[in-house]
Design an enzyme around this catalytic site. Structure first.
Site, PDB file in Angstrom:
ATOM      1  N   ASN A   1      -3.689   6.211  -1.983  1.00 36.81           N
ATOM      2  CA  ASN A   1      -3.486   6.638  -0.597  1.00 36.81           C
ATOM      3  C   ASN A   1      -3.018   8.082  -0.476  1.00 36.81           C
ATOM      4  OD1 ASN A   1      -4.392   4.481   0.975  1.00 36.81           O
ATOM      5  ND2 ASN A   1      -2.608   3.286   0.370  1.00 36.81           N
TER       6      ASN A   1
ATOM      7  N   GLU B   1      -4.845  -0.783  -8.831  1.00 34.73           N
ATOM      8  CA  GLU B   1      -3.917   0.322  -9.120  1.00 34.73           C
ATOM      9  C   GLU B   1      -2.583  -0.320  -9.506  1.00 34.73           C
ATOM     10  OE1 GLU B   1      -2.876   2.750  -5.690  1.00 34.73           O
ATOM     11  OE2 GLU B   1      -2.780   4.554  -6.938  1.00 34.73           O
TER      12      GLU B   1
ATOM     13  N   HIS C   1      -1.760  -3.215  -6.895  1.00 33.18           N
ATOM     14  CA  HIS C   1      -2.409  -2.832  -5.631  1.00 33.18           C
ATOM     15  C   HIS C   1      -3.904  -3.118  -5.728  1.00 33.18           C
ATOM     16  CE1 HIS C   1      -3.220   0.689  -2.604  1.00 33.18           C
ATOM     17  NE2 HIS C   1      -3.232  -0.481  -2.012  1.00 33.18           N
TER      18      HIS C   1
ATOM     19  N   SER D   1       0.831  -1.218   0.000  1.00 29.62           N
ATOM     20  CA  SER D   1       0.000   0.000   0.000  1.00 29.62           C
ATOM     21  C   SER D   1       0.852   1.249   0.000  1.00 29.62           C
ATOM     22  CB  SER D   1      -0.852   0.072   1.265  1.00 29.62           C
ATOM     23  OG  SER D   1      -1.610  -1.056   1.429  1.00 29.62           O
TER      24      SER D   1
HETATM   25  P1  NAD Z   1      -2.347  -9.456   6.832  1.00 26.40           P
HETATM   26  O1  NAD Z   1      -1.606  -9.195   8.093  1.00 26.40           O
HETATM   27  O2  NAD Z   1      -3.800  -9.780   6.884  1.00 26.40           O
HETATM   28  O3  NAD Z   1      -1.638 -10.670   6.039  1.00 26.40           O
HETATM   29  C1  NAD Z   1      -0.248 -10.781   5.888  1.00 26.40           C
HETATM   30  C2  NAD Z   1       0.052 -12.264   5.784  1.00 26.40           C
HETATM   31  O4  NAD Z   1       1.425 -12.436   5.426  1.00 26.40           O
HETATM   32  C3  NAD Z   1      -0.171 -13.018   7.095  1.00 26.40           C
HETATM   33  O5  NAD Z   1      -1.137 -14.039   6.904  1.00 26.40           O
HETATM   34  C4  NAD Z   1       1.208 -13.595   7.412  1.00 26.40           C
HETATM   35  O6  NAD Z   1       1.177 -14.878   8.011  1.00 26.40           O
HETATM   36  C5  NAD Z   1       1.832 -13.641   6.012  1.00 26.40           C
HETATM   37  N1  NAD Z   1       3.289 -13.727   6.050  1.00 26.40           N
HETATM   38  C6  NAD Z   1       4.160 -13.079   6.860  1.00 26.40           C
HETATM   39  N2  NAD Z   1       5.428 -13.487   6.602  1.00 26.40           N
HETATM   40  C7  NAD Z   1       5.341 -14.415   5.593  1.00 26.40           C
HETATM   41  C8  NAD Z   1       6.296 -15.191   4.898  1.00 26.40           C
HETATM   42  N3  NAD Z   1       7.604 -15.120   5.179  1.00 26.40           N
HETATM   43  N4  NAD Z   1       5.858 -16.029   3.931  1.00 26.40           N
HETATM   44  C9  NAD Z   1       4.550 -16.123   3.644  1.00 26.40           C
HETATM   45  N5  NAD Z   1       3.583 -15.411   4.278  1.00 26.40           N
HETATM   46  C10 NAD Z   1       3.991 -14.571   5.239  1.00 26.40           C
HETATM   47  O7  NAD Z   1      -2.056  -8.205   5.899  1.00 26.40           O
HETATM   48  P2  NAD Z   1      -2.931  -7.677   4.650  1.00 26.40           P
HETATM   49  O8  NAD Z   1      -3.915  -6.679   5.138  1.00 26.40           O
HETATM   50  O9  NAD Z   1      -3.383  -8.849   3.849  1.00 26.40           O
HETATM   51  O10 NAD Z   1      -1.816  -6.847   3.852  1.00 26.40           O
HETATM   52  C11 NAD Z   1      -0.880  -7.494   3.021  1.00 26.40           C
HETATM   53  C12 NAD Z   1      -0.287  -6.474   2.071  1.00 26.40           C
HETATM   54  O11 NAD Z   1      -1.325  -5.875   1.305  1.00 26.40           O
HETATM   55  C13 NAD Z   1       0.440  -5.315   2.761  1.00 26.40           C
HETATM   56  O12 NAD Z   1       1.540  -4.945   1.976  1.00 26.40           O
HETATM   57  C14 NAD Z   1      -0.623  -4.200   2.772  1.00 26.40           C
HETATM   58  O13 NAD Z   1      -0.051  -2.921   2.782  1.00 26.40           O
HETATM   59  C15 NAD Z   1      -1.314  -4.463   1.450  1.00 26.40           C
HETATM   60  N6  NAD Z   1      -2.692  -3.963   1.317  1.00 26.40           N
HETATM   61  C16 NAD Z   1      -3.592  -4.126   2.349  1.00 26.40           C
HETATM   62  C17 NAD Z   1      -4.920  -3.687   2.164  1.00 26.40           C
HETATM   63  C18 NAD Z   1      -5.961  -3.877   3.239  1.00 26.40           C
HETATM   64  O14 NAD Z   1      -7.034  -3.255   3.143  1.00 26.40           O
HETATM   65  N7  NAD Z   1      -5.738  -4.740   4.232  1.00 26.40           N
HETATM   66  C19 NAD Z   1      -5.312  -3.091   0.963  1.00 26.40           C
HETATM   67  C20 NAD Z   1      -4.374  -2.974  -0.071  1.00 26.40           C
HETATM   68  C21 NAD Z   1      -3.065  -3.418   0.123  1.00 26.40           C
END
Ligand code: NAD
Length: 285
Positions: A190, A152, A140, A119
């Site tokens: 963002n 995006e 994204h 993000s």
């Molecule tokens: P989240 O915490 O729900 O999920 C992250 C996952 O990554 C976890 O399940 C964790 O176990 C896993 N993980 C950590 N280390 C790992 C590894 N070494 N190998 C494999 N898996 C591993 O987070 P999220 O909300 O899904 O966000 C993930 C990404 O997406 C981030 O970069 C965030 O900025 C981006 N993002 C989030 C949103 C949102 O609304 N939540 C929207 C757009 C983008």
């Protein structure tokens, strides 16, 4: 480029939805999680969400079964192996993402495209971690991924035109609508959204209006589906604060200074829906 095998790293909120959409749209999809328990949990969530779509009639039972057959899990990119496209959706930590990209680089098919769902982190820096940064790009997705139309697409400084064109086409194959941005802090989504949320929090802090009226004004007046304070609660106030920090540092411009009330809410542990309360109260998850 012919993309058939896809690797999704991270099976949390976003990775889960991304793997769901790829499997449903006909790609052989491997979801990589940090360990086998988390991988199984992520696959179970996808299965439950596909069931819900089938019950609603959005997809057929046969489409659901076919998607589940195309979905595998693994605990490392090496185990997934030989994919032509990967998207990383692990926690928002730069060093972790660089490590994952090196592992993806080693395990992918030659000329594979490697995307990140970050993000706010600099994609240009993530790209510099692999052998050929011209094949790295930001993809994204928006939450919830199976529902939201926008992707995006963010071009790092090194991203080639070929990589961009392939990912633009891929987003359309997934039934999404792509929009392009360059890799500057906050991209477009963002950079526009977070200052609006931050300004709404300033309105609350300064007593310009109540939380309900601030949200009502933006919902009814600007046709936003959700008011900015409620939206901030859903995103997570810690995430909002982190992104304001990225904008503030990235542009060194005081217009991006995080509102003191936002900082205080995070200090108090009022992070929004996930903590049971932010600007509003929610049932504990
Ligand atoms: P989240 O915490 O729900 O999920 C992250 C996952 O990554 C976890 O399940 C964790 O176990 C896993 N993980 C950590 N280390 C790992 C590894 N070494 N190998 C494999 N898996 C591993 O987070 P999220 O909300 O899904 O966000 C993930 C990404 O997406 C981030 O970069 C965030 O900025 C981006 N993002 C989030 C949103 C949102 O609304 N939540 C929207 C757009 C983008």
């Amino acid at each position: 480029m012919n993309i058939q095998k896809v690797c999704v790293v991270g099976g949390g909120t976003m990775g889960n939805g991304i793997a769901h959409v790829f499997a449903l749209k006909g790609f052989e999809t491997t979801l990589v999680e940090a360990n086998a328990d988390l991988a199984a949990k992520a696959a179970a969530t996808i299965s439950k969400n596909l069931d819900r779509q089938a019950a609603k009639g959005t997809i057929s039972a046969a489409e659901k079964d076919a998607a589940l057959k195309r979905l595998k899990t693994a605990t490392s990119p090496a185990e997934a192996g030989g994919f032509q496209f990967a998207v990383e959706a692990v926690s928002e930590k730069l060093e972790l993402k660089k490590t994952i990209f090196r592992a993806l680089d080693a395990a992918a098919a030659p000329d594979a495209i490697l995307a990140t769902n970050t993000s706010s982190l600099p994609i240009t820096e993530i790209a510099a971690a692999v052998k050929d940064p011209s094949r790295v790009i930001g993809m994204h997705f928006m939450n919830p991924v199976p529902v939201m139309k926008l992707v995006e697409i963010i071009r790092a400084l090194q991203t080639s035109d070929e990589t961009y064109a392939a990912v633009d086409a891929l987003a359309k194959t997934l039934g999404k609508t792509p929009a392009c941005a360059k890799d500057f802090p906050g991209f477009v989504s963002n950079r526009v959204l977070m200052p609006m949320i931050n300004e709404a929090i300033y309105c609350l802090m300064e007593g310009v209006s109540s939380r309900e009226d601030i949200d009502q004004i933006m919902k009814l007046g600007m046709a936003h589906p959700m008011g900015p304070l409620q939206l901030a609660d859903y995103i997570g106030l810690d995430v909002c604060l982190a992104i304001m920090g990225v904008l503030h540092e990235g542009y060194a411009d005081s217009k991006y200074r995080p509102c003191p009330l936002l900082k205080q809410m995070v200090q108090a542990g009022r992070l929004g829906v996930k903590s049971g309360g932010g600007f509003y109260d929610y049932p504990r998850r």
